[in-house]
Design a protein around this motif. Structure first.
Motif, mmCIF file in Angstrom:
data_model
loop_
_atom_site.group_PDB
_atom_site.id
_atom_site.type_symbol
_atom_site.label_atom_id
_atom_site.label_comp_id
_atom_site.label_asym_id
_atom_site.label_seq_id
_atom_site.Cartn_x
_atom_site.Cartn_y
_atom_site.Cartn_z
ATOM 1 N N TRP A 1 -8.627 -2.357 -8.030
ATOM 2 C CA TRP A 1 -9.022 -3.152 -6.869
ATOM 3 C C TRP A 1 -10.296 -2.593 -6.245
ATOM 4 N N SER A 2 -10.408 -1.292 -6.163
ATOM 5 C CA SER A 2 -11.615 -0.660 -5.647
ATOM 6 C C SER A 2 -12.839 -1.049 -6.477
ATOM 7 N N PRO B 1 -7.345 5.471 2.818
ATOM 8 C CA PRO B 1 -8.349 4.840 1.945
ATOM 9 C C PRO B 1 -9.781 5.307 2.204
ATOM 10 N N ARG B 2 -10.085 5.729 3.430
ATOM 11 C CA ARG B 2 -11.465 6.139 3.723
ATOM 12 C C ARG B 2 -11.910 7.310 2.857
ATOM 13 N N LEU B 3 -10.954 8.069 2.312
ATOM 14 C CA LEU B 3 -11.287 9.218 1.466
ATOM 15 C C LEU B 3 -11.616 8.807 0.037
ATOM 16 N N PHE C 1 0.824 -1.206 0.000
ATOM 17 C CA PHE C 1 0.000 0.000 0.000
ATOM 18 C C PHE C 1 0.860 1.258 0.000
ATOM 19 N N ALA C 2 0.626 2.122 -0.982
ATOM 20 C CA ALA C 2 1.456 3.327 -1.131
ATOM 21 C C ALA C 2 0.649 4.530 -1.595
ATOM 22 N N HIS D 1 -5.871 -1.677 1.575
ATOM 23 C CA HIS D 1 -5.929 -0.793 0.402
ATOM 24 C C HIS D 1 -7.234 0.002 0.326
ATOM 25 N N LEU D 2 -8.307 -0.564 0.868
ATOM 26 C CA LEU D 2 -9.634 0.027 0.698
ATOM 27 C C LEU D 2 -10.278 0.252 2.054
ATOM 28 N N ASN D 3 -11.435 0.916 2.040
ATOM 29 C CA ASN D 3 -12.146 1.154 3.282
ATOM 30 C C ASN D 3 -13.648 0.996 3.075
#
Length: 197
Positions: A74-75, A61-63, A55-56, A105-107
């Motif tokens: 991926w999202s 990720p919440r944004l 993750f970079a 990576h995601l939220n």
């Protein structure tokens, strides 16, 4: 004209990325079992094929303000799912680094979606990894169902070579899979996701 109802999409995530992993035939078996359940559309998502970098992203990720093409792809993949099954081994009493990376990576793409866990390993059947994984899933606001599927000595239940390898479940594993799928379907019903949203 009313839109035709659709079955919810269940993604089965293969959490091990190493060659010859047992999780691949287990995921194929679970996918077939889930299709026979007839409550879901089913898709296997293999983290070895997704091949995310560590993750970079510059922002949390919440944004949802992703800059990397790998994160955007991926999202999109995760966002289209209604529910998940995570098929994971146990490494050193925990779950795999690629799985943690994929989750981190995601939220909001994970949030409020039910998830079942299929753990495998030796005598412990992935139980310690499952125990370590559950707080992460809760932190992402996912909804773990009560029915987990622990598979002891999983490698002994796989036969064949390469892409032709087949996992043959024990009766208690099939019973666990049914409980997990029933739990996912029940939560989807509670969340109002049995038909088109």
């Amino acid at each position: 004209m009313a839109e035709a109802a659709r079955r919810p999409l269940l993604q089965i995530i293969v959490a091990s990325t190493r060659p010859n992993r047992v999780g691949e035939p287990i995921a194929r078996w679970f996918a077939g079992y889930a299709r026979a359940h007839e409550g879901f559309e089913v898709e296997i998502v293999d983290l070895a094929e997704v091949d995310l970098p560590m993750f970079a992203e510059p922002e949390h990720p919440r944004l949802g303000r992703y800059t990397l093409d790998t994160t955007k792809a991926w999202s999109t993949t995760v966002a289209r799912a209604d529910a998940f099954v995570i098929v994971h081994p146990e490494y050193n009493h925990s779950f795999t680094a690629p799985l943690k990376n994929a989750l981190d990576h995601l939220n909001r793409e994970w949030a409020n979606k039910p998830v079942a866990v299929v753990g495998y390993g030796g005598v412990a059947a992935g139980a310690r990894a499952t125990e370590a994984l559950l707080p992460v899933l809760l932190g992402l606001q996912m909804v773990p169902v009560a029915g987990t599927v622990p598979i002891p000595f999983a490698g002994q239940r796989v036969s064949g070579e390469g892409d032709e390898r087949v996992f043959t479940p024990a009766p208690e594993t099939e019973a666990g899979a049914k409980a997990a799928l029933d739990g996912l379907a029940g939560w989807l019903g509670t969340l109002g996701l049995r038909g088109v949203r």
